[in-house]
Design a protein around this motif. Structure first.
Motif, mmCIF file in Angstrom:
data_model
loop_
_atom_site.group_PDB
_atom_site.id
_atom_site.type_symbol
_atom_site.label_atom_id
_atom_site.label_comp_id
_atom_site.label_asym_id
_atom_site.label_seq_id
_atom_site.Cartn_x
_atom_site.Cartn_y
_atom_site.Cartn_z
ATOM 1 N N ARG A 290 35.976 46.735 41.315
ATOM 2 C CA ARG A 290 37.263 45.859 41.021
ATOM 3 C C ARG A 290 37.384 44.868 41.983
ATOM 4 N NH1 ARG A 290 42.501 49.607 41.403
ATOM 5 N NH2 ARG A 290 41.728 49.848 39.341
ATOM 6 N N ILE A 291 37.892 43.863 41.429
ATOM 7 C CA ILE A 291 38.213 42.562 42.309
ATOM 8 C C ILE A 291 39.775 42.360 42.330
ATOM 9 C CG2 ILE A 291 38.156 40.089 42.310
ATOM 10 C CD1 ILE A 291 35.530 40.192 40.672
ATOM 11 N N VAL A 292 39.851 42.182 43.733
ATOM 12 C CA VAL A 292 41.220 42.237 44.146
ATOM 13 C C VAL A 292 41.455 40.531 44.772
ATOM 14 C CG1 VAL A 292 43.622 42.586 45.498
ATOM 15 C CG2 VAL A 292 41.909 44.540 44.448
ATOM 16 N N ALA A 293 42.405 39.721 44.288
ATOM 17 C CA ALA A 293 42.290 38.422 44.691
ATOM 18 C C ALA A 293 43.466 37.586 44.466
ATOM 19 C CB ALA A 293 40.990 37.650 44.102
ATOM 20 N N PRO A 294 43.860 36.765 45.331
ATOM 21 C CA PRO A 294 45.022 35.629 44.984
ATOM 22 C C PRO A 294 44.628 34.943 44.070
ATOM 23 C CG PRO A 294 44.418 36.005 47.411
ATOM 24 C CD PRO A 294 43.461 36.222 46.838
ATOM 25 N N ILE A 295 45.667 34.813 42.919
ATOM 26 C CA ILE A 295 45.137 33.820 41.937
ATOM 27 C C ILE A 295 46.494 33.453 41.365
ATOM 28 C CG2 ILE A 295 44.374 33.232 39.452
ATOM 29 C CD1 ILE A 295 42.234 35.207 40.223
ATOM 30 N N ALA A 296 46.647 32.106 41.404
ATOM 31 C CA ALA A 296 48.125 31.628 40.759
ATOM 32 C C ALA A 296 49.274 32.146 41.788
ATOM 33 C CB ALA A 296 48.328 31.696 39.342
ATOM 34 N N THR A 297 49.228 32.265 43.036
ATOM 35 C CA THR A 297 50.371 32.735 43.734
ATOM 36 C C THR A 297 50.585 34.068 43.525
ATOM 37 O OG1 THR A 297 52.265 32.166 42.538
ATOM 38 C CG2 THR A 297 51.385 30.552 44.038
ATOM 39 N N GLY A 298 49.749 34.841 42.657
ATOM 40 C CA GLY A 298 50.060 36.447 42.511
ATOM 41 C C GLY A 298 48.792 37.044 42.914
ATOM 42 N N VAL A 299 48.710 38.099 43.016
ATOM 43 C CA VAL A 299 47.646 39.106 43.489
ATOM 44 C C VAL A 299 47.209 39.697 42.082
ATOM 45 C CG1 VAL A 299 46.564 41.187 44.793
ATOM 46 C CG2 VAL A 299 48.239 39.816 45.614
ATOM 47 N N ALA A 300 45.902 39.245 41.649
ATOM 48 C CA ALA A 300 45.022 39.704 40.238
ATOM 49 C C ALA A 300 44.406 40.932 41.030
ATOM 50 C CB ALA A 300 44.403 38.695 39.876
ATOM 51 N N VAL A 301 44.532 42.095 40.038
ATOM 52 C CA VAL A 301 43.625 43.268 40.282
ATOM 53 C C VAL A 301 42.912 43.408 39.052
ATOM 54 C CG1 VAL A 301 43.681 45.785 40.677
ATOM 55 C CG2 VAL A 301 45.498 44.494 41.496
ATOM 56 N N ILE A 302 41.555 43.233 39.190
ATOM 57 C CA ILE A 302 40.548 43.013 37.841
ATOM 58 C C ILE A 302 39.591 44.295 37.875
ATOM 59 C CG2 ILE A 302 38.995 41.514 36.642
ATOM 60 C CD1 ILE A 302 40.598 39.292 38.105
ATOM 61 N N ALA B 170 29.822 34.433 40.634
ATOM 62 C CA ALA B 170 29.001 34.846 41.379
ATOM 63 C C ALA B 170 29.636 36.447 41.881
ATOM 64 C CB ALA B 170 28.496 34.247 42.744
ATOM 65 N N TRP B 171 31.094 36.486 41.840
ATOM 66 C CA TRP B 171 31.726 37.656 42.290
ATOM 67 C C TRP B 171 31.434 38.828 41.084
ATOM 68 C CZ3 TRP B 171 37.432 36.258 44.482
ATOM 69 C CH2 TRP B 171 37.037 35.184 45.627
ATOM 70 N N LEU B 172 31.708 38.060 39.831
ATOM 71 C CA LEU B 172 31.553 39.071 38.707
ATOM 72 C C LEU B 172 30.013 39.418 38.587
ATOM 73 C CD1 LEU B 172 33.311 36.800 36.173
ATOM 74 C CD2 LEU B 172 34.166 38.940 36.862
ATOM 75 N N VAL C 59 32.606 31.162 47.721
ATOM 76 C CA VAL C 59 32.675 31.055 46.034
ATOM 77 C C VAL C 59 31.226 31.861 46.039
ATOM 78 C CG1 VAL C 59 31.409 28.966 46.057
ATOM 79 C CG2 VAL C 59 32.908 29.598 44.463
ATOM 80 N N ASP C 60 30.178 31.719 46.671
ATOM 81 C CA ASP C 60 28.902 32.323 46.397
ATOM 82 C C ASP C 60 28.749 33.883 46.425
ATOM 83 O OD1 ASP C 60 27.998 29.829 45.762
ATOM 84 O OD2 ASP C 60 27.404 29.357 47.636
ATOM 85 N N GLY C 61 29.914 34.423 47.210
ATOM 86 C CA GLY C 61 29.784 35.934 47.476
ATOM 87 C C GLY C 61 28.936 35.985 48.650
ATOM 88 N N TRP C 62 28.049 37.345 48.405
ATOM 89 C CA TRP C 62 27.306 37.414 49.524
ATOM 90 C C TRP C 62 25.962 38.207 48.788
ATOM 91 C CZ3 TRP C 62 26.522 34.886 53.813
ATOM 92 C CH2 TRP C 62 25.536 35.222 54.620
#
Length: 366
Positions: free
Chosen positions: A197-209, A187-189, A163-166
């Motif tokens: 770009r952020i690619v992450a599983p959210i709400a059982t889908g893959v969000a591409v932000i 922290a990711w933002l 959650v803190d990223g790196w």
């Protein structure tokens, strides 16, 4: 089967897997095709565990044919006997990596090192100096480091809460997560440069932000489902037996319902449920009585028995499920790829544009 034979068979099966990934459209670029063709998955999955009671639970090099066939199948593989770690389905990994779409020389942070296989694919594509991977489990990071080094990759690996990223290696051109947050952590933002770009599983889908200045972003969901372990494990142990007994015997008003437990297994509606009710869980179906129990993280519960439902706790849980289903059904039962996601710091929403359908994502971690 000696070592040379194992490597030869692994290469043959790997080529077959890559051919399937390309044919199915999971891999669309030559760069990722080369990565999947050249990175040996079996190095990162020395053993996997079957969940069937009728099969040998642990599969490893002692039965090389079965082991390699499993490793190079397009399946999720459980790699720890406690089912706390797994190797993601290769086609889903490929789809997420293709969606990340890094350019040569981009720097990428992976949240969730796991076995190290995804970090190896990233290292092949970008060079290991441009890859950072973090996991909360020190033993997983240690094992992944050894496996990566055995095939010549030395990305930066860290032990910490994803959650803190790196922050020590930021900024990044992209973040890819192999565990599911309720919402995009702040922290990711802050660690992805504007235009990244952020690619992450959210709400059982893959969000591409796509990230914009000021910790903002906008994106969409890919069509397929993505079921990952949560970014943070639920603290403490729950006595499921007592919980089930308490809910089964609880006295509460009963009414009729047209929905049954099968809605939980509707993949498209599962996305809507996860967006609207992120704490909802299918607890159990009791074979002896036919009763099905759903719970929520806030302590609410719903008990289904045929066409009847009883509810208890802070919210009327099944009312909320029915409302979500009615709303989804009313707009034509859209699939994940019809939804957008907007991120503006603490305000994060999933929307069905043009229909007035909107859910605010769960607790955002600053």
């Amino acid at each position: 089967m000696n070592g040379a034979m194992i490597e030869s068979e692994a290469e043959r099966l790997r080529d077959e897997l890559v051919a399937r990934l390309v044919a199915d459209g999971a891999v669309t670029s030559l760069a990722w095709q080369a990565a999947f063709a050249e990175v040996p998955r079996h190095v990162f999955v020395p053993v996997f565990y079957r969940q069937s009671p009728t099969e040998q639970p642990a599969v490893d090099a002692s039965t090389p044919s079965e082991w390699l066939e499993g490793v190079y199948s397009d399946q999720l593989l459980v790699v720890s006997p406690d089912v706390k770690s797994s190797s993601t389905v290769p086609s889903l990994m490929a789809v997420m990596l293709e969606a990340l779409d890094p350019a040569d020389g981009d720097r990428v942070l992976e949240i969730g090192t796991g076995t190290g296989y995804n970090a190896a694919l990233l290292s092949h594509r970008l060079g290991d100096r441009n890859v950072v991977s973090v996991d909360i489990a020190a033993d997983l990071v240690s094992d992944a480091k050894s496996r990566l080094a055995s095939i010549g990759y030395h990305p930066t690996l860290g032990v910490g809460d994803g959650v803190d990223g790196w922050p020590g290696e930021a900024p990044y051109d992209g973040i890819i997560a192999t565990c599911a947050p309720d919402a995009v952590p702040g922290a990711w933002l802050g660690q992805v440069r504007p235009g990244g770009r952020i690619v992450a599983p959210i709400a059982t889908g893959v969000a591409v932000i796509d990230v914009a200045p000021g910790r903002k972003g906008m994106g969409r969901f890919l069509p397929g489902g993505a079921y990952f372990m949560p970014l943070r494990a639920t603290p403490g142990q729950v006595d499921l037996g007592s919980q089930i007994a308490d809910i089964t015997s609880a006295i509460a008003p009963v009414r009729t319902t047209d929905l049954g437990e099968t809605i939980w297994f509707d993949d498209d509606f599962q996305f809507v449920l996860s967006a609207a009710l992120p704490g909802l869980r299918f607890l159990t179906k009791l074979a002896e009585s036919g009763i099905t129990i759903f719970t929520d993280a806030d302590g609410s519960w719903a008990r289904l028995d045929g066409g009847a439902v009883a509810q208890g706790g802070p919210q009327r849980l099944w009312d909320a499920v029915e409302n979500a289903h009615r709303q989804w059904d009313g707009v034509g039962r859209p699939t994940r790829d019809k939804f957008s996601i907007t991120v503006d710091g603490g305000a994060q929403h999933i929307r069905l544009d043009g229909h007035g359908v909107e859910w605010r994502l769960g607790r955002v971690i600053p």
